[in-house]
Design a protein around this motif. Structure first.
Motif, PDB file in Angstrom:
ATOM      1  N   SER A  12      34.251  87.234  40.160  1.00  0.00           N
ATOM      2  CA  SER A  12      33.634  85.938  40.394  1.00  0.00           C
ATOM      3  C   SER A  12      33.319  85.779  41.874  1.00  0.00           C
ATOM      4  O   SER A  12      33.815  86.524  42.730  1.00  0.00           O
ATOM      5  CB  SER A  12      34.566  84.818  39.944  1.00  0.00           C
ATOM      6  OG  SER A  12      35.706  84.766  40.786  1.00  0.00           O
ATOM      7  N   GLU A  14      34.246  83.334  43.752  1.00  0.00           N
ATOM      8  CA  GLU A  14      35.463  82.905  44.457  1.00  0.00           C
ATOM      9  C   GLU A  14      36.343  84.099  44.782  1.00  0.00           C
ATOM     10  O   GLU A  14      36.878  84.214  45.898  1.00  0.00           O
ATOM     11  CB  GLU A  14      36.221  81.908  43.579  1.00  0.00           C
ATOM     12  CG  GLU A  14      37.432  81.291  44.263  1.00  0.00           C
ATOM     13  CD  GLU A  14      38.040  80.178  43.435  1.00  0.00           C
ATOM     14  OE1 GLU A  14      39.194  79.822  43.713  1.00  0.00           O
ATOM     15  OE2 GLU A  14      37.367  79.688  42.516  1.00  0.00           O
ATOM     16  N   ARG A 190      33.234  75.130  44.609  1.00  0.00           N
ATOM     17  CA  ARG A 190      33.238  73.990  43.679  1.00  0.00           C
ATOM     18  C   ARG A 190      31.898  73.236  43.658  1.00  0.00           C
ATOM     19  O   ARG A 190      31.394  72.909  42.581  1.00  0.00           O
ATOM     20  CB  ARG A 190      34.393  73.041  44.027  1.00  0.00           C
ATOM     21  CG  ARG A 190      34.615  71.976  42.946  1.00  0.00           C
ATOM     22  CD  ARG A 190      35.850  71.152  43.232  1.00  0.00           C
ATOM     23  NE  ARG A 190      37.055  71.944  43.117  1.00  0.00           N
ATOM     24  CZ  ARG A 190      37.859  72.252  44.139  1.00  0.00           C
ATOM     25  NH1 ARG A 190      37.559  71.844  45.357  1.00  0.00           N
ATOM     26  NH2 ARG A 190      38.943  72.973  43.955  1.00  0.00           N
ATOM     27  N   GLU A 193      29.459  75.272  41.627  1.00  0.00           N
ATOM     28  CA  GLU A 193      29.729  75.160  40.191  1.00  0.00           C
ATOM     29  C   GLU A 193      29.224  73.824  39.659  1.00  0.00           C
ATOM     30  O   GLU A 193      28.668  73.757  38.559  1.00  0.00           O
ATOM     31  CB  GLU A 193      31.231  75.300  39.943  1.00  0.00           C
ATOM     32  CG  GLU A 193      31.777  76.699  40.256  1.00  0.00           C
ATOM     33  CD  GLU A 193      33.270  76.764  40.094  1.00  0.00           C
ATOM     34  OE1 GLU A 193      33.911  75.680  40.052  1.00  0.00           O
ATOM     35  OE2 GLU A 193      33.815  77.883  39.998  1.00  0.00           O
ATOM     36  N   GLN A 194      29.419  72.777  40.439  1.00  0.00           N
ATOM     37  CA  GLN A 194      28.950  71.462  40.025  1.00  0.00           C
ATOM     38  C   GLN A 194      27.426  71.445  39.929  1.00  0.00           C
ATOM     39  O   GLN A 194      26.851  70.849  39.008  1.00  0.00           O
ATOM     40  CB  GLN A 194      29.432  70.396  41.022  1.00  0.00           C
ATOM     41  CG  GLN A 194      29.040  68.969  40.651  1.00  0.00           C
ATOM     42  CD  GLN A 194      29.650  68.521  39.342  1.00  0.00           C
ATOM     43  OE1 GLN A 194      30.780  68.881  39.036  1.00  0.00           O
ATOM     44  NE2 GLN A 194      28.905  67.746  38.567  1.00  0.00           N
ATOM     45  N   ARG A 197      26.209  72.847  36.699  1.00  0.00           N
ATOM     46  CA  ARG A 197      26.415  72.058  35.480  1.00  0.00           C
ATOM     47  C   ARG A 197      25.281  71.066  35.239  1.00  0.00           C
ATOM     48  O   ARG A 197      25.200  70.482  34.162  1.00  0.00           O
ATOM     49  CB  ARG A 197      27.750  71.302  35.573  1.00  0.00           C
ATOM     50  CG  ARG A 197      28.974  72.214  35.629  1.00  0.00           C
ATOM     51  CD  ARG A 197      30.253  71.407  35.502  1.00  0.00           C
ATOM     52  NE  ARG A 197      31.422  72.222  35.757  1.00  0.00           N
ATOM     53  CZ  ARG A 197      32.093  72.244  36.906  1.00  0.00           C
ATOM     54  NH1 ARG A 197      31.694  71.451  37.903  1.00  0.00           N
ATOM     55  NH2 ARG A 197      33.145  73.008  37.072  1.00  0.00           N
TER      56      ARG A 197
END
Length: 453
Positions: A12, A14, A190, A193-194, A197
């Motif tokens: 990933s 991260e 983060r 990722e947001q 979405r």
């Protein structure tokens, strides 16, 4: 850790960022350890030489005050860890606290420097004892030289005492770097990722300006995919509708003949209608296959020098019978215009334009195939005196299955794909299509193509 569709492990974002940050931290820690060791050793060495210098000055002052020699120096340095040496005016050894019968020391660097400058220091492996040693020498007023020496083992002892503290500090820094990398990576990832979405409004939630070009490109790709999917759905629906009509007619006439409902006199008429609908069906399938082929990217198009005038002349010969049947005059004008392209596609482009011009013309009308050159390059033009196209339809006539007059198209056997094929052929050659039309007066369609230099 995530996996590809072929079960290949994929790290990933991260994990990747954290791993690189930890590696950078480890590399920084090792580099820091090396630099600290070098600086610490050098600092301690300098400090040791300074200490030797102060001790030498104290002993020299004591010897000069007492007027003493070897015996007094031996008494002063008894029990000490520092090696003391006293040299006469010729640099012969008068006394050495750790050796007897030693050679002349006139070639020692610290002695040479002391006789030249008053004091001297050096670091080397002792020729007498074979140990790495620091030296400090001082020239006395009576011409003798007093020299003190300390082995590097004393320096190592000091370094060994400091190593645990340095190691603990580096380990602490490492743990802090790992924790900070994990925390920082989460805070960096983060928002991304947001953003993922909410793909419907991607550009409105971009956390970093470096990602804006990526977000714009992704949104454009998604929009293009949606439009492409919508076009495919519309195309499928249109194909189904267009195929259904002739197949229904063929099936109906065949059923009448099969069941004996048709009279003997009607059978030739029904057979003619079946042949007409079958021909229309074949034409439609041919055009659909051609569009599908043009939609596929051409890896290595077979382009060659093509004369547009020859293309129009060949087209006029091929369409002469259709023109006579429709009572339309067909002619060619213009000059030779060489372009680089596909002869087959350019022939098809001209055939579709000419077929449309004849199909939507009126008895006694005319069609002119014309070639020339203008400010946008070479052109192939088809002009007719037909029914024309209303302004509200002119922007859509190059869409697939779009018909201005559906009843007339079906009556004349049109598929609604001819101008779509023309547009595709032009784009594949790096060209463009220009349309001018007036209802009731006729239509002129010009295809611009890059000329050969």
């Amino acid at each position: 850790m995530i996996r590809k569709h072929d079960d290949t492990p994929v790290r990933s974002m991260e994990e990747t960022i954290s791993g690189w940050m930890v590696l950078i931290g480890l590399a920084s820690m090792l580099l820091t350890a090396v630099l600290v060791s070098v600086m610490f050793t050098r600092t301690l060495g300098d400090q040791l030489v300074q200490d030797l210098g102060r001790q030498t000055q104290v002993l020299a002052a004591a010897l000069e005050l007492s007027g003493g020699g070897a015996a007094e120096l031996a008494e002063m340095t008894a029990g000490g860890d520092v090696r003391a040496t006293l040299l006469d005016e010729q640099d012969n050894v008068l006394y050495d606290s750790q050796g007897d019968d030693l050679d002349n020391h006139g070639d020692r660097p610290e002695v040479i420097q002391a006789r030249a400058e008053g004091t001297g220091s050096s670091r080397r492996t002792s020729s007498t004892f074979g140990v790495n040693t620091y030296y400090y020498a001082m020239l006395l007023e009576d011409g003798r030289v007093l020299r003190l020496a300390a082995e590097s083992s004393e320096l190592h002892a000091l370094y060994d005492q400091a190593v645990p503290a340095i190691a603990l500090a580096l380990i602490g820094v490492l743990f802090f770097a790992v924790a900070a990398s994990l925390l920082l990576t989460r805070r960096l990832v983060r928002p991304i990722e947001q953003m993922g979405r909410d793909l419907d409004d991607l550009t409105a939630h971009v956390p970093y300006r470096e990602l804006k070009p990526f977000a714009r490109a992704l949104e454009q790709d998604r929009r293009a995919l949606r439009e492409g999917e919508q076009m495919r759905q519309e195309f499928t629906a249109n194909v189904s509708h267009e195929l259904k009509t002739p197949l229904t007619s063929i099936s109906g006439y065949a059923e009448l003949i099969e069941n004996g409902i048709a009279q003997s006199a009607d059978i030739p008429v029904f057979a003619g209608r079946i042949r007409t609908e079958a021909g229309r069906l074949l034409t439609l399938i041919r055009d659909i296959l051609e569009l599908s082929r043009l939609d596929q990217p051409m890896a290595d198009p077979q382009f060659e020098p093509v004369d547009l005038q020859q293309v129009t002349q060949n087209c006029a010969k091929a369409q002469a019978l259709n023109a006579r049947k429709a009572y339309v005059t067909l002619s060619c004008e213009g000059s030779s215009q060489m372009v680089r392209g596909s002869r087959q596609l350019l022939d098809e482009l001209c055939q579709n334009l000419c077929d449309n011009a004849i199909r939507y013309n009126r008895p006694g009308g005319s069609v002119v195939l014309r070639t020339g050159r203008g400010d946008r390059g070479a052109y192939l033009e088809v002009e007719d005196t037909g029914i024309g196209i209303a302004p509200e339809h002119q922007l859509r006539v190059f869409e697939r299955f779009y018909r201005v007059d559906k009843s007339r198209s079906k009556a004349t056997g049109g598929t609604g794909l001819g101008l779509a094929i023309v547009k595709h052929c032009a784009l594949l050659h790096g060209g463009s299509v220009e349309l001018h039309s007036h209802p009731g007066q006729g239509t002129r369609i010009r295809v611009w193509l890059p000329p050969m230099v």
